[in-house]
Enzyme design. Structure first.
Site, PDB file in Angstrom:
ATOM      1  N   ARG A  52       0.669  -1.438   0.004  1.00 49.64           N
ATOM      2  CA  ARG A  52      -0.056  -0.088   0.315  1.00 49.64           C
ATOM      3  C   ARG A  52       0.601   1.572   0.342  1.00 49.64           C
ATOM      4  NH1 ARG A  52      -1.389   1.510   4.500  1.00 49.64           N
ATOM      5  NH2 ARG A  52      -2.271   0.091   5.355  1.00 49.64           N
ATOM      6  N   TYR A 105     -14.009  19.379 -14.981  1.00 48.85           N
ATOM      7  CA  TYR A 105     -14.299  18.384 -15.049  1.00 48.85           C
ATOM      8  C   TYR A 105     -15.415  18.199 -13.445  1.00 48.85           C
ATOM      9  CZ  TYR A 105     -14.813  12.923 -14.345  1.00 48.85           C
ATOM     10  OH  TYR A 105     -14.948  12.202 -14.354  1.00 48.85           O
ATOM     11  N   ASP A 179      -4.640  20.872 -13.391  1.00 48.69           N
ATOM     12  CA  ASP A 179      -4.897  19.342 -13.588  1.00 48.69           C
ATOM     13  C   ASP A 179      -4.859  19.301 -14.950  1.00 48.69           C
ATOM     14  OD1 ASP A 179      -6.558  17.582 -14.973  1.00 48.69           O
ATOM     15  OD2 ASP A 179      -7.741  17.002 -13.686  1.00 48.69           O
ATOM     16  N   LYS A 204      -6.529   8.455 -19.257  1.00 54.15           N
ATOM     17  CA  LYS A 204      -6.955   9.376 -20.875  1.00 54.15           C
ATOM     18  C   LYS A 204      -6.090   8.905 -21.280  1.00 54.15           C
ATOM     19  CE  LYS A 204     -10.825  10.447 -18.988  1.00 54.15           C
ATOM     20  NZ  LYS A 204     -11.046  10.171 -17.370  1.00 54.15           N
TER      21      LYS A 204
END
Ligand SMILES: Cc1ncc(COP(=O)(O)O)c(C=O)c1O
Length: 386
Positions: A52, A105, A179, A204
């Site tokens: 993790r 977004y 972003d 993306k």
């Protein structure tokens, strides 16, 4: 890892994150499926402890994305773009101000509003292309504001004056997060323009094949990097090893894919502008785009997204999406396949996004086939809604 940091971006995407070049070594990093590691009593900073916290399957991808964004530190991989964004929102101090584009977004907006409510943040949603309005919001923001940038915005394709806004935020002791999903590090490098943190939906363009959901954060500053890593450690929004490996495999062709899709997007935008069935086309590469010059100054490419509003309103837009045969009607962007979507079909989309706006993510198909398919769908939509 081999050191590829001196290379140009188009070579970096191919060469970064490879295993050391020794006889018999694989050219690709292995996928390691292990949740834990053989330990020592006093681990060093680079020792792997538990999957993790850090894994050898993330590191090559993180090295490559960090280098591409021009950071001296590797990126932090996350389970999704939203996991990366949520971890980064935690850098806004309790009771502080977050200034962000009203056309971010839509799920970023949902996350920012939730943070604001839960942590007593002041949220100021701005028209990010209106530099005076953003400067006024920052002047009013008190100490250490966080300025969130999306440029181009999703889906309105507004372009922020990144250097001017960064300077104003820094003057107030603030931080700037960008972003960079739409532009990709090949077309825009926010750290070089002064931003402190870059976030990505790797889902993306970086991964590029619509087969993996993954996110990343890049921060050069050690304290910021550690704060965001701690968010990942404690909330556990980590990617799986297969997804990390797939994302790195996709990244190898980023330069070729982006070159092709950017050229096709501009070509399609030019052909659609002024077409009899088209009310408006928007693309940062068109001289008619309100911030075309700004995009030219701070980007090295205009991106592969365009928006299209057909004559005939939302019904015509829905009919265009329903009548394409090569373009895929659906959400998301940045894959090898071209995607088209009427954004307001999504309930969370801001009401200031026109009902008839189609967002087009241009892929790598032949541009003539893309144009023919779109023009036929526009024709069919015009007939259906006449
Ligand atoms: C600009 C932008 N940022 C972040 C995200 C969220 O990324 P993900 O879907 O990987 O969580 C998206 C998704 O569409 C996006 O378009």
């Amino acid at each position: 890892m081999t050191d590829a940091t001196h290379l140009r971006p188009d070579s970096l995407v191919v060469a970064a994150g490879r295993p050391p070049r020794v006889p018999g070594a694989p050219v690709n990093p292995p996928v390691v499926l292990s949740s834990t590691y053989v330990g020592v009593d006093t681990p060093g900073p680079d020792d792997l402890l538990y999957a993790r916290y850090d894994t050898e399957t993330w590191r090559p991808l993180e090295d490559a994305i960090g280098a591409l964004e021009g950071s001296h530190r590797r990126a932090l991989a996350f389970a999704s773009g939203m996991a990366a964004i949520s971890a980064t929102l935690a850098v806004v101090p309790q009771g502080g101000t977050l200034v962000l584009p009203r056309h971010s977004y839509n799920v970023t907006l949902v996350a920012a509003r939730a943070h604001a409510e839960q942590r007593g943040l002041r949220l100021v949603e701005v028209d990010i292309a209106d530099t005076d309005a953003v400067l006024a919001a920052l002047a009013d923001a008190g100490q250490t504001p966080v300025l969130w940038l999306e440029s181009p915005t999703n889906p309105m394709l507004e372009i922020a004056d990144i250097p001017a806004l960064v300077a104003a935020a820094h003057e107030r002791g603030g931080l700037v997060v960008a972003d960079n999903t739409f532009a990709t590090p090949l077309a825009q490098r926010p750290l070089a323009l002064g931003a402190d943190v870059v976030v990505h939906s790797v889902t993306k363009y970086l991964a590029g094949h619509s087969d993996v959901v993954l996110g990343a954060v890049v921060a050069d500053d050690e304290r910021l990097w550690t704060t965001i890593k701690t968010q990942r450690d404690v909330h556990g929004g980590i990617p799986g090893p297969w997804e990390s490996w797939l994302a790195l495999r996709g990244l190898r062709t980023l330069a070729l894919r982006v070159q092709r899709s950017q050229a096709s997007a501009l070509e399609l935008a030019r052909r659609l502008e002024g077409h009899e069935h088209v009310l408006e086309v928007r693309h940062p590469g068109l001289p008619s785009h309100p911030q075309h010059e700004r995009a030219r100054d701070q980007m090295s490419g205009f991106g592969s997204i365009l928006t299209l509003r057909p004559h005939g309103g939302p019904a015509a837009a829905a009919a265009v999406a329903a009548n394409v045969r090569l373009w895929v009607p659906g959400t998301s962007l940045g894959g090898v396949e071209s995607l088209i979507e009427r954004r307001r079909r999504l309930p969370a989309e801001p009401a200031t996004v026109p009902e008839d706006l189609l967002r087009l993510s241009v892929g790598i198909e032949d541009v003539e086939d893309l144009a023919a398919d779109l023009l036929a769908a526009l024709e069919a939509a015009a007939r259906a809604t006449a």
